[in-house]
Design a protein around this motif. Sequence first.
Motif, PDB file in Angstrom:
ATOM      1  N   ALA A 100       1.459  -1.445  -0.225  1.00  0.00           N
ATOM      2  CA  ALA A 100       0.369   0.311   0.213  1.00  0.00           C
ATOM      3  C   ALA A 100       1.089   1.380   0.027  1.00  0.00           C
ATOM      4  CB  ALA A 100      -1.022   0.176   1.157  1.00  0.00           C
ATOM      5  N   LEU A 101       1.832   1.132   0.414  1.00  0.00           N
ATOM      6  CA  LEU A 101       2.379   2.716   0.929  1.00  0.00           C
ATOM      7  C   LEU A 101       3.677   2.693  -0.756  1.00  0.00           C
ATOM      8  CD1 LEU A 101       4.315   1.905   4.386  1.00  0.00           C
ATOM      9  CD2 LEU A 101       2.817   3.523   3.481  1.00  0.00           C
ATOM     10  N   ALA A 102       4.123   1.876  -0.965  1.00  0.00           N
ATOM     11  CA  ALA A 102       4.508   1.788  -1.941  1.00  0.00           C
ATOM     12  C   ALA A 102       3.840   2.634  -3.648  1.00  0.00           C
ATOM     13  CB  ALA A 102       5.147   0.400  -2.896  1.00  0.00           C
ATOM     14  N   LYS A 103       2.600   2.201  -3.418  1.00  0.00           N
ATOM     15  CA  LYS A 103       1.419   2.203  -4.216  1.00  0.00           C
ATOM     16  C   LYS A 103       0.968   4.049  -4.063  1.00  0.00           C
ATOM     17  CE  LYS A 103      -0.127  -1.340  -6.873  1.00  0.00           C
ATOM     18  NZ  LYS A 103       0.132  -1.213  -8.775  1.00  0.00           N
ATOM     19  N   ALA A 104       0.863   4.069  -2.875  1.00  0.00           N
ATOM     20  CA  ALA A 104       1.248   5.732  -2.583  1.00  0.00           C
ATOM     21  C   ALA A 104       1.573   6.299  -2.767  1.00  0.00           C
ATOM     22  CB  ALA A 104       0.693   5.898  -1.058  1.00  0.00           C
ATOM     23  N   ILE A 105       3.506   5.729  -2.708  1.00  0.00           N
ATOM     24  CA  ILE A 105       4.620   7.158  -3.314  1.00  0.00           C
ATOM     25  C   ILE A 105       4.018   6.707  -4.887  1.00  0.00           C
ATOM     26  CG2 ILE A 105       6.491   6.932  -3.684  1.00  0.00           C
ATOM     27  CD1 ILE A 105       7.305   5.299  -1.007  1.00  0.00           C
TER      28      ILE A 105
END
Length: 261
Positions: A100-105
Amino acid sequence: MNIVVLVKQVPAVSDIQIDKKNNNLVRVGAPSTLNPVDANAIEAAIALKEAVGGTVTLVTMGTALAGEIMRGGIAVGADKGVLVSDEALAGSDTLATGKALAKAIEKIGGADLVLAGKRSTDGDTGQIPPTVAQRLGFSLLSYAESLEVDGNVLKGTRKNNGGLETVEVTLPAVCSVMETANTPRQPKVRGTMKAKRAVFDVLRVEDLGLDAAEVGKAGSATEVTELFAPEPHPVGNMISGDSTADAVKKLVAELASKNLL
């Protein structure tokens, strides 16, 4: 340089409650704070911004209240904050959280450098930086004591077997920062006022291009079957005397009485 700092809201108390139904920490209603070492990651990001220019964006995942922990970072020099928040994210392990964090970045335009604290005080795994690096296809530099950017190279020093080693990786990169890397600066009045007015963008699961089955407990590779507080260690006995010799004599007598001598 576009720098992203991953930050986390953690319980501010040592005696935390555990939900016996799902084995998760009870975060709602519990006092919370910024994960301590994340403050060092923020300081490192701001120092790099001052050295080479660019922007610092804070990203956190959690409830609406989790966004409030970003205000301290805004107050000391971060430019903006992004909150990843969705009920579907509840129960995510490090695999699902990293996804999720990678997609947010990626959603906010990517980054040249992603910084994070070496670990969080609640999970204590240290798995998020390498997970995000793998998802993004970035270089990884772990446990940095100091950082420097030279062109498209990130140079870091870290402790290794009693000494210091220098590591160089090519940008874009993810880097985890130690609590000994720096001393986080204190906010000034102008920064504090800016932080109070800050409005954070909110990203939901659909905004990340993910399905609910890819995150949360459904998207996690691990399952918590039991969570419990460690048994408290017994308090030791204090032996004192009128003098050092007297205290030693009493200590010897105590050990002899327990057949330890």
